[in-house]
Write an enzyme that holds these catalytic residues in place. Structure first.
Site, short mmCIF file in Angstrom:
data_model
loop_
_atom_site.label_atom_id
_atom_site.label_comp_id
_atom_site.label_asym_id
_atom_site.label_seq_id
_atom_site.Cartn_x
_atom_site.Cartn_y
_atom_site.Cartn_z
N LYS A 40 38.64 16.15 -21.99
CA LYS A 40 37.20 16.07 -22.30
C LYS A 40 36.38 16.94 -21.34
CE LYS A 40 36.67 11.57 -21.75
NZ LYS A 40 38.04 11.14 -21.40
N ARG B 208 47.28 16.16 -12.26
CA ARG B 208 45.92 16.36 -11.72
C ARG B 208 45.78 15.68 -10.36
NH1 ARG B 208 40.91 14.47 -15.35
NH2 ARG B 208 41.23 12.47 -14.37
N ARG C 96 43.36 2.66 -16.46
CA ARG C 96 42.39 3.44 -17.24
C ARG C 96 42.84 3.57 -18.69
NH1 ARG C 96 42.59 8.36 -13.66
NH2 ARG C 96 41.14 9.41 -15.05
N ARG D 289 31.44 4.47 -23.47
CA ARG D 289 32.80 3.98 -23.24
C ARG D 289 32.97 2.53 -23.67
NH1 ARG D 289 34.28 7.76 -18.75
NH2 ARG D 289 36.50 7.62 -18.37
N ARG E 92 42.03 13.12 -6.99
CA ARG E 92 41.06 12.10 -7.39
C ARG E 92 41.60 10.72 -7.05
NH1 ARG E 92 38.29 12.64 -13.26
NH2 ARG E 92 38.63 10.40 -13.23
P1 AMP Z 1 35.96 10.03 -15.85
O1 AMP Z 1 35.64 11.10 -14.86
O2 AMP Z 1 35.21 10.19 -17.15
O3 AMP Z 1 37.44 9.85 -16.06
O4 AMP Z 1 35.42 8.65 -15.23
C1 AMP Z 1 35.92 8.15 -14.02
C2 AMP Z 1 35.54 6.70 -13.84
O5 AMP Z 1 34.12 6.57 -13.80
C3 AMP Z 1 35.97 5.76 -14.94
O6 AMP Z 1 37.32 5.33 -14.81
C4 AMP Z 1 34.97 4.61 -14.73
O7 AMP Z 1 35.32 3.83 -13.62
C5 AMP Z 1 33.69 5.35 -14.39
N1 AMP Z 1 32.90 5.67 -15.61
C6 AMP Z 1 32.64 6.92 -16.11
N2 AMP Z 1 31.92 6.84 -17.24
C7 AMP Z 1 31.74 5.51 -17.47
C8 AMP Z 1 31.09 4.76 -18.50
N3 AMP Z 1 30.49 5.37 -19.54
N4 AMP Z 1 31.10 3.41 -18.41
C9 AMP Z 1 31.68 2.78 -17.38
N5 AMP Z 1 32.33 3.42 -16.39
C10 AMP Z 1 32.36 4.77 -16.43
#
Ligand code: AMP
Length: 194
Positions: free
Chosen positions: A17, A131, A148, A92, A137
């Site tokens: 994404k 990654r 996740r 989400r 990360r």
């Molecule tokens: P990402 O970089 O999109 O993989 O997001 C990393 C982490 O940020 C996720 O595993 C959640 O802990 C938090 N996060 C990101 N977007 C959301 C969302 N829309 N709702 C809740 N938590 C989020």
């Protein structure tokens, strides 16, 4: 030609994404909004939101809807987002999806397309582990990755049904070389806009 400039990029962790949103953002000339990235910045600046989010993010759990809803409201109402946006990582949960619809109605905007990237789970795990060694990360360790993926299945994937029946929703095979995925996304958007 219909303008297609408000896009939700959807898919499990590791689907690509972020990478595809970046490419699309350059192509369309609209901002890429990654809620995960915004939260990581809040965390590294030790803001109130960052401190609140840290524990959840490190465990691979979702941060509370209230935090995300306030964040998205501020972003989408900003001048920078007035002519379009690419949302990466939001919504989400179903309640975030419903909130987004309501917010967009209030500001006279709408989603032009939901792009759903489909990638088999074994490929996702492999990519996320790779990654972790490249980017370091905090949530790319085996335990957080498993969490996740579970959270995605339980809380996020139901959103697909919510959007699924609508014409603007397209599914793209994300298990191809990067440039092929980008090209498939562009083709789908061109079709939608014609
Ligand atoms: P990402 O970089 O999109 O993989 O997001 C990393 C982490 O940020 C996720 O595993 C959640 O802990 C938090 N996060 C990101 N977007 C959301 C969302 N829309 N709702 C809740 N938590 C989020």
């Amino acid at each position: 030609m219909k303008e297609v400039s408000r896009i939700v990029m959807f898919g499990p962790p590791g689907a690509g994404k972020g990478t595809q949103s970046k490419a699309l953002s350059e192509w369309l000339g609209v901002p890429h909004i990654s809620t995960g990235q915004v939260l990581r910045e809040e965390m590294s600046n030790s803001t109130r939101v960052g401190i609140l989010a840290k524990e959840f993010m490190e465990r691979g759990e979702l941060v509370s809807d209230n935090v995300l809803i306030e964040m998205i409201k501020n972003l989408l109402e900003s001048e920078a987002c007035s002519s379009g946006w690419i949302l990466d990582g939001f919504p989400r949960t179903l309640s975030q999806a419903r909130f987004l619809d309501k917010l967009l109605e209030d500001i006279s905007q709408r989603i032009d397309s939901v792009i759903s990237l489909r990638v088999p789970e074994n490929v996702l795990v492999h990519r996320l582990l790779k990654r972790s060694s490249l980017e370091g990360r905090a949530d790319d360790n085996e335990e957080a990755i498993a969490n996740r993926l579970r959270v995605y299945e339980e809380q996020t994937s139901p959103i697909l049904d919510y959007y699924g029946s609508q014409k603007f929703s397209v599914t793209i095979d994300g298990d191809q070389v990067l440039s092929e995925v980008t090209s498939d996304i562009r083709k789908a958007l061109e079709q939608l806009s014609s």
